[in-house]
Write a protein that holds these residues in place. Structure first.
Motif, PDB file in Angstrom:
ATOM      1  N   ASP A  55      51.287  34.067  -9.686  1.00 29.43           N
ATOM      2  CA  ASP A  55      50.975  35.112 -10.667  1.00 29.43           C
ATOM      3  C   ASP A  55      49.691  35.869 -10.351  1.00 29.43           C
ATOM      4  N   VAL A  56      48.792  35.250  -9.613  1.00 28.98           N
ATOM      5  CA  VAL A  56      47.493  35.862  -9.313  1.00 28.98           C
ATOM      6  C   VAL A  56      47.334  35.958  -7.798  1.00 28.98           C
ATOM      7  N   ALA A  57      47.034  37.145  -7.323  1.00 31.06           N
ATOM      8  CA  ALA A  57      46.886  37.363  -5.880  1.00 31.06           C
ATOM      9  C   ALA A  57      45.445  37.133  -5.442  1.00 31.06           C
ATOM     10  N   ILE A  58      45.283  36.363  -4.370  1.00 33.44           N
ATOM     11  CA  ILE A  58      43.953  36.134  -3.801  1.00 33.44           C
ATOM     12  C   ILE A  58      43.841  36.867  -2.470  1.00 33.44           C
ATOM     13  N   VAL A  59      42.778  37.646  -2.343  1.00 36.02           N
ATOM     14  CA  VAL A  59      42.401  38.189  -1.040  1.00 36.02           C
ATOM     15  C   VAL A  59      41.112  37.479  -0.657  1.00 36.02           C
ATOM     16  N   GLY A  60      41.188  36.695   0.405  1.00 38.04           N
ATOM     17  CA  GLY A  60      40.034  35.925   0.838  1.00 38.04           C
ATOM     18  C   GLY A  60      39.302  36.590   1.979  1.00 38.04           C
ATOM     19  N   PHE A  61      38.361  35.834   2.539  1.00 35.75           N
ATOM     20  CA  PHE A  61      37.539  36.344   3.632  1.00 35.75           C
ATOM     21  C   PHE A  61      37.310  35.216   4.618  1.00 35.75           C
ATOM     22  N   ASN A  62      37.560  35.483   5.873  1.00 35.28           N
ATOM     23  CA  ASN A  62      37.334  34.545   6.980  1.00 35.28           C
ATOM     24  C   ASN A  62      38.587  33.733   7.289  1.00 35.28           C
ATOM     25  N   ALA A  63      39.083  33.877   8.484  1.00 32.45           N
ATOM     26  CA  ALA A  63      40.310  33.198   8.910  1.00 32.45           C
ATOM     27  C   ALA A  63      39.969  31.890   9.612  1.00 32.45           C
ATOM     28  N   ASN A  64      39.338  30.973   8.857  1.00 33.43           N
ATOM     29  CA  ASN A  64      39.085  29.639   9.396  1.00 33.43           C
ATOM     30  C   ASN A  64      40.365  28.813   9.308  1.00 33.43           C
ATOM     31  N   PRO A  65      40.407  27.603   9.878  1.00 30.19           N
ATOM     32  CA  PRO A  65      41.653  26.825   9.843  1.00 30.19           C
ATOM     33  C   PRO A  65      42.240  26.623   8.436  1.00 30.19           C
ATOM     34  N   PRO A  66      41.424  26.237   7.417  1.00 30.50           N
ATOM     35  CA  PRO A  66      42.007  26.136   6.075  1.00 30.50           C
ATOM     36  C   PRO A  66      42.542  27.475   5.562  1.00 30.50           C
ATOM     37  N   GLY A  67      41.839  28.563   5.928  1.00 32.65           N
ATOM     38  CA  GLY A  67      42.274  29.885   5.482  1.00 32.65           C
ATOM     39  C   GLY A  67      43.622  30.275   6.058  1.00 32.65           C
TER      40      GLY A  67
END
Length: 317
Positions: free
Chosen positions: A235-247
């Motif tokens: 229901d909620v969209a996340i835009v993150g930052f940094n393509a680390n392994p968890p990302g």
């Protein structure tokens, strides 16, 4: 023939002396925090530049993204008298004093990723255009929301961190212009648990929450945890930052819609090159900026994106 031998010996001696002088150059690298794949990629870039020019890199990292943790490490590094320091300052004001002391001792300073409010003591600054990267994040979130007009929040690090402050600035500009309800930013102090608490509380107070912008990797992990607990991941969209392994894992599992990807290896390589240029009397670029791109579940195999996934494994050039 004897004269030719003497000339050759002189030339060889000159090469040996030049090589020895280069080998004596030591770059101290102090990232913002240890155990972060972004800074791992920066370190790879610095080491690549140093290796090419016969210099040595010594890295020490604080356990938390905090000037109180970083300054003692910086002071210990200064005491070792490196030729140059490449550092990601954890605060735009607090790091100025100790870095000025280093500069006054003749140590070349290069700022990488983050910067200082007064950067005059630095030979060079290498960073991404974080305001533009924030705009990219905002534009990506608008695409994901497809005309929805709910509320949006930013989970940021700590006040005074130049890069993440700029990311929020660019993001807010786009979101406000689009007419969405912007709840502003809250600070996690780079804590997964605090980011989780922020989003959990926001879901309760703002049931119309549609989008989350996370300015750094740990914030994204906390936001994901909060949405999973509330059963709101769809229901909620996340835009993150940094393509680390968890990302990347979050993208693959559909827990995060997009990650804005910077180019830390390029940052590190440029920072190392500028530090060595300053030491060798070569031309130094006062400011250098690298770009960004967007990683999604669908484009992870695109070479233009894949090469900038952050990793502790250094690429072979």
């Amino acid at each position: 023939m004897k004269r030719l031998f003497l000339l050759t010996s002189a030339a060889l001696a000159s090469l040996v002396l030049t090589s020895a002088a280069q080998a004596e150059n030591t770059i101290a690298f102090i990232p913002g925090v240890g155990g972060d794949a972004y800074y791992g990629s920066v370190q790879c870039g610095i080491e690549a530049a140093a290796k090419k020019r016969g210099a040595r890199v010594e890295t020490q990292a604080p356990k938390s993204f905090d000037p109180a943790a970083q300054i003692p490490i910086l002071e210990a590094m200064i005491a070792k008298k490196p030729n140059a320091i490449v550092i990601a300052p954890t605060d735009g004001k607090a790091l100025f004093g100790p870095l000025k002391k280093a500069a006054d001792q003749g140590i070349k300073i290069v700022l990488v990723d983050t910067t200082l409010e007064d950067s005059s003591i630095a030979a060079s600054e290498v960073s991404s255009d974080n305001i533009e990267a924030g705009r990219v994040a905002g534009q990506e979130l608008l695409k994901l929301l497809k005309g929805k007009k709910g509320s949006v929040i930013t989970v940021n690090l700590s006040p005074g961190v130049s890069t993440t402050d700029d990311r929020e600035k660019g993001f807010a500009e786009v979101i406000k212009a689009a007419g969405l309800t912007y709840l502003g930013q809250q600070y996690s102090n780079n804590s997964v648990q605090k980011a989780d608490q922020i989003i959990s509380a926001t879901l309760l107070s703002n049931p119309d929450l549609e989008g989350i912008f996370s300015t750094a990797a740990f914030n994204t992990e906390g936001a994901v945890a909060a949405l999973r607990a509330a059963k709101k991941t769809k229901d909620v969209a996340i835009v993150g930052f940094n393509a680390n392994p968890p990302g990347i894992d979050e993208l693959k599992k559909g827990l995060v819609a997009a990650q804005v990807v910077l180019k830390p290896y390029d940052e590190g390589k440029s920072a190392g090159e500028q530090a060595l240029n300053a030491l060798e009397g070569k031309t130094v670029e006062k400011k250098l900026s690298t770009g960004s791109t967007v990683a999604t579940r669908d484009n992870l195999n695109d070479p233009a994106v894949a090469k900038y996934v952050y990793s502790f494994t250094c690429p072979v050039e």
